[in-house]
Design a protein around this motif. Structure first.
Motif, PDB file in Angstrom:
ATOM      1  N   ILE B  39       0.844  -1.204   0.000  1.00 20.41           N
ATOM      2  CA  ILE B  39       0.000   0.000   0.000  1.00 20.41           C
ATOM      3  C   ILE B  39       0.879   1.254   0.000  1.00 20.41           C
ATOM      4  CG2 ILE B  39      -1.676   1.344   1.368  1.00 20.41           C
ATOM      5  CD1 ILE B  39      -2.805  -1.373   2.370  1.00 20.41           C
ATOM      6  N   TYR B  40       1.940   1.229   0.799  1.00 22.22           N
ATOM      7  CA  TYR B  40       2.830   2.399   0.867  1.00 22.22           C
ATOM      8  C   TYR B  40       3.655   2.548  -0.406  1.00 22.22           C
ATOM      9  CZ  TYR B  40       1.567   3.073   5.715  1.00 22.22           C
ATOM     10  OH  TYR B  40       0.849   3.324   6.864  1.00 22.22           O
ATOM     11  N   VAL B  41       4.124   1.408  -0.940  1.00 26.31           N
ATOM     12  CA  VAL B  41       4.937   1.451  -2.163  1.00 26.31           C
ATOM     13  C   VAL B  41       4.110   2.042  -3.312  1.00 26.31           C
ATOM     14  CG1 VAL B  41       6.139   0.036  -3.887  1.00 26.31           C
ATOM     15  CG2 VAL B  41       6.390  -0.489  -1.449  1.00 26.31           C
ATOM     16  N   GLN B  42       2.885   1.551  -3.436  1.00 21.73           N
ATOM     17  CA  GLN B  42       2.001   2.038  -4.493  1.00 21.73           C
ATOM     18  C   GLN B  42       1.682   3.517  -4.328  1.00 21.73           C
ATOM     19  OE1 GLN B  42       2.361  -0.175  -6.942  1.00 21.73           O
ATOM     20  NE2 GLN B  42       0.326   0.580  -7.473  1.00 21.73           N
ATOM     21  N   ALA B  43       1.398   3.909  -3.092  1.00 28.39           N
ATOM     22  CA  ALA B  43       1.015   5.297  -2.833  1.00 28.39           C
ATOM     23  C   ALA B  43       2.174   6.230  -3.162  1.00 28.39           C
ATOM     24  CB  ALA B  43       0.601   5.461  -1.373  1.00 28.39           C
ATOM     25  N   TYR B  44       3.381   5.805  -2.820  1.00 31.93           N
ATOM     26  CA  TYR B  44       4.567   6.625  -3.090  1.00 31.93           C
ATOM     27  C   TYR B  44       4.687   6.892  -4.585  1.00 31.93           C
ATOM     28  CZ  TYR B  44       9.545   7.780  -3.631  1.00 31.93           C
ATOM     29  OH  TYR B  44      10.724   8.377  -3.976  1.00 31.93           O
ATOM     30  N   LYS B  45       4.651   5.818  -5.357  1.00 30.77           N
ATOM     31  CA  LYS B  45       4.814   5.957  -6.793  1.00 30.77           C
ATOM     32  C   LYS B  45       3.646   6.744  -7.405  1.00 30.77           C
ATOM     33  CE  LYS B  45       4.512   3.320 -10.843  1.00 30.77           C
ATOM     34  NZ  LYS B  45       4.138   2.056 -11.448  1.00 30.77           N
ATOM     35  N   ALA B  46       2.432   6.373  -7.025  1.00 28.38           N
ATOM     36  CA  ALA B  46       1.252   7.003  -7.627  1.00 28.38           C
ATOM     37  C   ALA B  46       1.233   8.510  -7.374  1.00 28.38           C
ATOM     38  CB  ALA B  46      -0.021   6.362  -7.070  1.00 28.38           C
ATOM     39  N   ARG B  47       1.627   8.896  -6.167  1.00 24.65           N
ATOM     40  CA  ARG B  47       1.590  10.310  -5.817  1.00 24.65           C
ATOM     41  C   ARG B  47       2.572  11.099  -6.676  1.00 24.65           C
ATOM     42  NH1 ARG B  47       2.537   9.570  -1.010  1.00 24.65           N
ATOM     43  NH2 ARG B  47       0.382   9.439  -0.340  1.00 24.65           N
ATOM     44  N   LEU B  48       3.764  10.548  -6.855  1.00 24.83           N
ATOM     45  CA  LEU B  48       4.781  11.278  -7.620  1.00 24.83           C
ATOM     46  C   LEU B  48       4.462  11.294  -9.118  1.00 24.83           C
ATOM     47  CD1 LEU B  48       7.992  10.183  -5.684  1.00 24.83           C
ATOM     48  CD2 LEU B  48       6.694  12.306  -5.465  1.00 24.83           C
ATOM     49  N   VAL B  49       3.924  10.176  -9.622  1.00 26.45           N
ATOM     50  CA  VAL B  49       3.534  10.154 -11.039  1.00 26.45           C
ATOM     51  C   VAL B  49       2.436  11.192 -11.274  1.00 26.45           C
ATOM     52  CG1 VAL B  49       2.439   8.774 -12.855  1.00 26.45           C
ATOM     53  CG2 VAL B  49       4.231   7.747 -11.449  1.00 26.45           C
ATOM     54  N   GLU B  50       1.515  11.288 -10.330  1.00 24.82           N
ATOM     55  CA  GLU B  50       0.415  12.242 -10.451  1.00 24.82           C
ATOM     56  C   GLU B  50       0.940  13.679 -10.509  1.00 24.82           C
ATOM     57  OE1 GLU B  50      -2.625  11.700  -7.436  1.00 24.82           O
ATOM     58  OE2 GLU B  50      -3.361  13.735  -7.798  1.00 24.82           O
ATOM     59  N   VAL B  51       1.911  13.958  -9.672  1.00 23.42           N
ATOM     60  CA  VAL B  51       2.478  15.308  -9.664  1.00 23.42           C
ATOM     61  C   VAL B  51       3.161  15.607 -10.995  1.00 23.42           C
ATOM     62  CG1 VAL B  51       4.296  16.731  -8.642  1.00 23.42           C
ATOM     63  CG2 VAL B  51       2.751  15.461  -7.181  1.00 23.42           C
ATOM     64  N   LEU B  52       3.902  14.639 -11.515  1.00 23.68           N
ATOM     65  CA  LEU B  52       4.587  14.862 -12.795  1.00 23.68           C
ATOM     66  C   LEU B  52       3.566  15.030 -13.926  1.00 23.68           C
ATOM     67  CD1 LEU B  52       7.572  12.345 -12.438  1.00 23.68           C
ATOM     68  CD2 LEU B  52       7.637  14.831 -12.173  1.00 23.68           C
ATOM     69  N   ALA B  53       2.489  14.261 -13.856  1.00 26.50           N
ATOM     70  CA  ALA B  53       1.454  14.388 -14.887  1.00 26.50           C
ATOM     71  C   ALA B  53       0.807  15.776 -14.833  1.00 26.50           C
ATOM     72  CB  ALA B  53       0.411  13.298 -14.711  1.00 26.50           C
ATOM     73  N   GLU B  54       0.677  16.324 -13.633  1.00 27.49           N
ATOM     74  CA  GLU B  54       0.106  17.670 -13.509  1.00 27.49           C
ATOM     75  C   GLU B  54       1.078  18.736 -14.014  1.00 27.49           C
ATOM     76  OE1 GLU B  54      -0.997  18.238  -9.411  1.00 27.49           O
ATOM     77  OE2 GLU B  54      -2.524  16.672  -9.563  1.00 27.49           O
ATOM     78  N   ASP B  55       2.361  18.496 -13.796  1.00 30.34           N
ATOM     79  CA  ASP B  55       3.358  19.493 -14.191  1.00 30.34           C
ATOM     80  C   ASP B  55       3.727  19.410 -15.677  1.00 30.34           C
ATOM     81  OD1 ASP B  55       3.574  20.762 -11.768  1.00 30.34           O
ATOM     82  OD2 ASP B  55       5.202  19.496 -11.030  1.00 30.34           O
ATOM     83  N   PHE B  56       3.558  18.231 -16.269  1.00 27.47           N
ATOM     84  CA  PHE B  56       3.986  18.053 -17.663  1.00 27.47           C
ATOM     85  C   PHE B  56       2.874  17.475 -18.538  1.00 27.47           C
ATOM     86  CE2 PHE B  56       7.758  17.716 -14.941  1.00 27.47           C
ATOM     87  CZ  PHE B  56       8.546  18.723 -15.485  1.00 27.47           C
ATOM     88  N   PRO B  57       1.702  18.123 -18.583  1.00 30.24           N
ATOM     89  CA  PRO B  57       0.592  17.541 -19.352  1.00 30.24           C
ATOM     90  C   PRO B  57       0.875  17.453 -20.858  1.00 30.24           C
ATOM     91  CG  PRO B  57       0.050  19.769 -18.619  1.00 30.24           C
ATOM     92  CD  PRO B  57       1.316  19.370 -17.913  1.00 30.24           C
ATOM     93  N   VAL B  58       1.586  18.429 -21.405  1.00 30.06           N
ATOM     94  CA  VAL B  58       1.805  18.413 -22.855  1.00 30.06           C
ATOM     95  C   VAL B  58       2.906  17.401 -23.213  1.00 30.06           C
ATOM     96  CG1 VAL B  58       2.270  19.788 -24.908  1.00 30.06           C
ATOM     97  CG2 VAL B  58       1.011  20.799 -23.007  1.00 30.06           C
ATOM     98  N   LEU B  59       3.942  17.340 -22.399  1.00 30.50           N
ATOM     99  CA  LEU B  59       4.950  16.296 -22.586  1.00 30.50           C
ATOM    100  C   LEU B  59       4.260  14.932 -22.574  1.00 30.50           C
ATOM    101  CD1 LEU B  59       7.920  15.244 -22.613  1.00 30.50           C
ATOM    102  CD2 LEU B  59       7.840  15.298 -20.114  1.00 30.50           C
ATOM    103  N   HIS B  60       3.371  14.748 -21.620  1.00 31.03           N
ATOM    104  CA  HIS B  60       2.600  13.498 -21.485  1.00 31.03           C
ATOM    105  C   HIS B  60       1.860  13.178 -22.786  1.00 31.03           C
ATOM    106  CE1 HIS B  60      -0.480  11.127 -18.827  1.00 31.03           C
ATOM    107  NE2 HIS B  60      -0.074  10.441 -19.874  1.00 31.03           N
ATOM    108  N   SER B  61       1.156  14.181 -23.310  1.00 36.26           N
ATOM    109  CA  SER B  61       0.374  13.919 -24.527  1.00 36.26           C
ATOM    110  C   SER B  61       1.285  13.702 -25.736  1.00 36.26           C
ATOM    111  CB  SER B  61      -0.632  15.049 -24.775  1.00 36.26           C
ATOM    112  OG  SER B  61       0.010  16.147 -25.369  1.00 36.26           O
ATOM    113  N   MET B  62       2.475  14.293 -25.731  1.00 35.51           N
ATOM    114  CA  MET B  62       3.410  14.098 -26.850  1.00 35.51           C
ATOM    115  C   MET B  62       3.953  12.679 -26.905  1.00 35.51           C
ATOM    116  SD  MET B  62       5.808  17.503 -26.775  1.00 35.51           S
ATOM    117  CE  MET B  62       6.997  17.093 -28.027  1.00 35.51           C
ATOM    118  N   VAL B  63       4.329  12.146 -25.724  1.00 39.31           N
ATOM    119  CA  VAL B  63       4.999  10.841 -25.720  1.00 39.31           C
ATOM    120  C   VAL B  63       4.033   9.679 -25.485  1.00 39.31           C
ATOM    121  CG1 VAL B  63       7.195  11.844 -24.957  1.00 39.31           C
ATOM    122  CG2 VAL B  63       5.609  10.926 -23.247  1.00 39.31           C
ATOM    123  N   GLY B  64       2.797   9.996 -25.056  1.00 42.43           N
ATOM    124  CA  GLY B  64       1.805   8.939 -24.820  1.00 42.43           C
ATOM    125  C   GLY B  64       1.917   8.359 -23.414  1.00 42.43           C
ATOM    126  N   ASP B  65       0.862   7.627 -23.016  1.00 38.79           N
ATOM    127  CA  ASP B  65       0.766   7.131 -21.637  1.00 38.79           C
ATOM    128  C   ASP B  65       1.924   6.202 -21.241  1.00 38.79           C
ATOM    129  OD1 ASP B  65      -1.517   8.531 -21.191  1.00 38.79           O
ATOM    130  OD2 ASP B  65      -2.876   6.841 -21.571  1.00 38.79           O
TER     131      ASP B  65
END
Ligand SMILES: [Fe+2]
Lengths: 275, 261
Positions: B39-65
């Motif tokens: 639960i902690y391992v997943q939460a750690y990763k998910a939280r940071l991925v979420e932050v990066l997705a919020e900060d880099f939405p266009v990069l995300h859409s350029m390179v795909g999921d």
């Protein structure tokens, strides 16, 4: 702050960016707001601009997630300095964080990781809380976190530990009633037993939130409405402790303000009905 | 020991070294220690991925999921958070892409990471009052020879080889068919700044970029004119004045320094 004159702010809400416009353009029936300190520990920009506007109209309290009070790293003085600077700007009724650790070896987990409940942790916390309170020039509130594991190194129950920490460090408590419920489910204890052991005079604020039940365990997601069992536990808590400043805490899937006001009103109804 | 326990937790969550921490967890209840840690391992990763997705939405859409997820996971390993606020977590993204073998040649992605990240810095840079047209009009003609310009703290300048700002705009506007990344015939500068809480950017000509860089270094107005002399000859001071007026109107200038006559 003196324990004898514990302030009662009424029924509030966690301030979220999505609601700035609605709050400032209307006059929502919310008594006060809690801000997430880290969001405003920046040099300038829109967040601070809105904060200054909202501060003119509502009492505010500050709630942080990164003090890492239980960490064995040295206290992060740069963080505390920013926190103190923000407190001077906001003039909050109080400042809170969590009874947990978040960072180790200079790296931040950005998670509220539980501590083992034993003598070593207690001594460590008392010394650090004292330093923080001295530095900030005020008593702080610490919140019980939701947890998903228990350590072999724990020697007492969480509620006994919480009581010992606040009494020995002379700090205050932010009781998250949902977190009590979540941890009770995950560790199979009766949430009422937890409440029964908490010194009421130390509890200055209550959090109410929703969560995600996965059957075998509950994750404290703050992305749902408060469930009936948590409302009942809230009622039980204030029946025991008397009226306490209460708020709804929503961090994800943030609905329109009106939807959260319904929950704030429900807290008000229970709170005012009981006392 | 509390310190060892925290160290073991960190190793489990950040490095995947789970065994030492698992033996610290009390058995019992509906789920076992592995699932509790998970639960902690997943939460750690998910939280940071979420932050990066919020900060880099266009990069995300350029390179795909899939590729974005892969970038995030590798980034999280390489640059664990060292700041109490998640606001700063993505700060190394452009440099990370530039220095990682599998990404270093994807120039549009690197440029997009740089451009998107800079919006964060522009957004919450210190707010300073800006110089008005009236204040400029009040400068005595003699004083112009001593004039130095201070640009406001949110000002950022980038050099792009690709049409990064244009792609950013069309993706952000939600156009059904956003512009595809294309290499410019010649590389081009782009500036970003904040005006009245809004973030702005524009692509600029080469001479303006050079002059802005000199202004940032604190060079005087005559020195800016000198730089323009080669291209503009006797019209250099006219061009410099024109650029200066544009910057003032755009809210780029936060202070002027000149001798009183
Ligand atoms: Fe909470």
């Amino acid at each position: 702050m003196n324990k004898k004159d514990k302030p009662f702010l009424g029924y509030g809400l966690g301030l979220r960016t999505d609601h700035y416009e609605e709050i400032l353009s209307g006059d929502p029936p919310i008594d006060w707001f809690e801000i997430l300190s880290e969001n405003y520990m920046v040099p300038g920009g829109r967040q601070l601009y809105h904060l200054d506007k909202i501060k003119e109209r509502y009492p505010l309290v500050m709630h942080g997630v990164s003090m890492s009070i239980g960490s064995t790293d040295p206290l992060n003085m740069a963080y505390l300095k920013d926190l103190k600077t923000l407190a001077e700007r906001v003039n909050p009724v109080w400042v809170s964080d969590h009874l947990c650790w978040t960072s180790h070896g200079g790296h931040n987990t950005h998670d509220l990781v539980p501590l083992p409940y034993n003598e070593e942790t207690l001594n460590h916390l008392v010394s650090r809380i004292t330093q923080v309170q001295d530095y900030l020039g005020r008593q702080i509130l610490l919140e019980n976190v939701s947890s998903y594991l228990t350590y072999k190194a724990s020697e007492v129950e969480e509620w006994e530990f919480l009581k010992a920490v606040c009494e020995e460090a002379d700090c205050l408590l932010l009781l998250d009633v949902n977190n009590i419920y979540v941890s009770g489910f995950n560790h199979e204890f009766d949430p009422k037993t937890f409440v029964d052991h908490i010194p009421a005079d130390r509890v200055y604020q209550i959090h109410l939130a929703g969560h995600e039940n996965n059957g075998d365990y509950i994750i404290d997601t703050h992305d749902h409405s408060v469930i009936d069992e948590v409302w009942d536990l809230y009622q039980y808590t204030i029946q025991k402790m008397g009226k306490i400043t209460t708020m709804i805490e929503r961090d994800d899937h943030i609905p329109p303000l009106a939807e959260l006001i319904v929950e704030v009103e429900k807290a008000r109804e229970i709170g005012e009905g009981v006392c | 020991m509390l310190k060892d326990l925290q160290s073991k937790f960190k190793d489990a969550v950040m490095l995947g070294k789970e065994e030492p921490f698992l033996s610290e967890i009390q058995e019992g209840g509906k789920i076992g220690p592995e699932q509790r840690l998970y639960i902690y391992v997943q939460a750690y990763k998910a939280r940071l991925v979420e932050v990066l997705a919020e900060d880099f939405p266009v990069l995300h859409s350029m390179v795909g999921d899939d590729m974005f997820e892969e970038i995030c996971v590798r980034y999280i390993d390489k640059h664990p958070s060292t700041h109490p606020s998640l606001r700063y977590f993505g700060a190394h993204m452009a440099q990370f892409l530039r220095s990682t073998a599998s990404y270093k040649d994807i120039i549009p992605a690197i440029e997009m990471a740089e451009f998107e990240w800079a919006f964060n810095d522009v957004f919450d840079a210190p707010d300073e009052d800006v110089i008005t047209v009236e204040q400029v009009a009040a400068i005595q003609p003699e004083a112009w020879t001593t004039l130095r310009i201070k640009l406001q703290p949110s000002f950022r300048i980038h050099l792009f080889k690709w049409n990064t700002p244009a792609v950013w705009s069309t993706v952000t506007e939600g156009l059904e068919k956003p512009m595809t990344p294309q290499e410019y015939p010649v590389q081009s500068h782009c500036i970003q700044w904040k005006k009245e809480l809004g973030c702005y950017f524009r692509t600029i000509d080469e001479d303006e970029a050079e002059v802005l860089k000199l202004a940032c270094e604190g060079k005087s107005f005559p020195e800016l004119c000198e730089l323009l002399f080669e291209a503009y000859g006797e019209h250099a001071s006219h061009r410099a004045a024109e650029l200066f007026r544009t910057w003032v109107m755009e809210g780029l200038v936060s202070d002027l320094e000149y001798a009183e006559f």
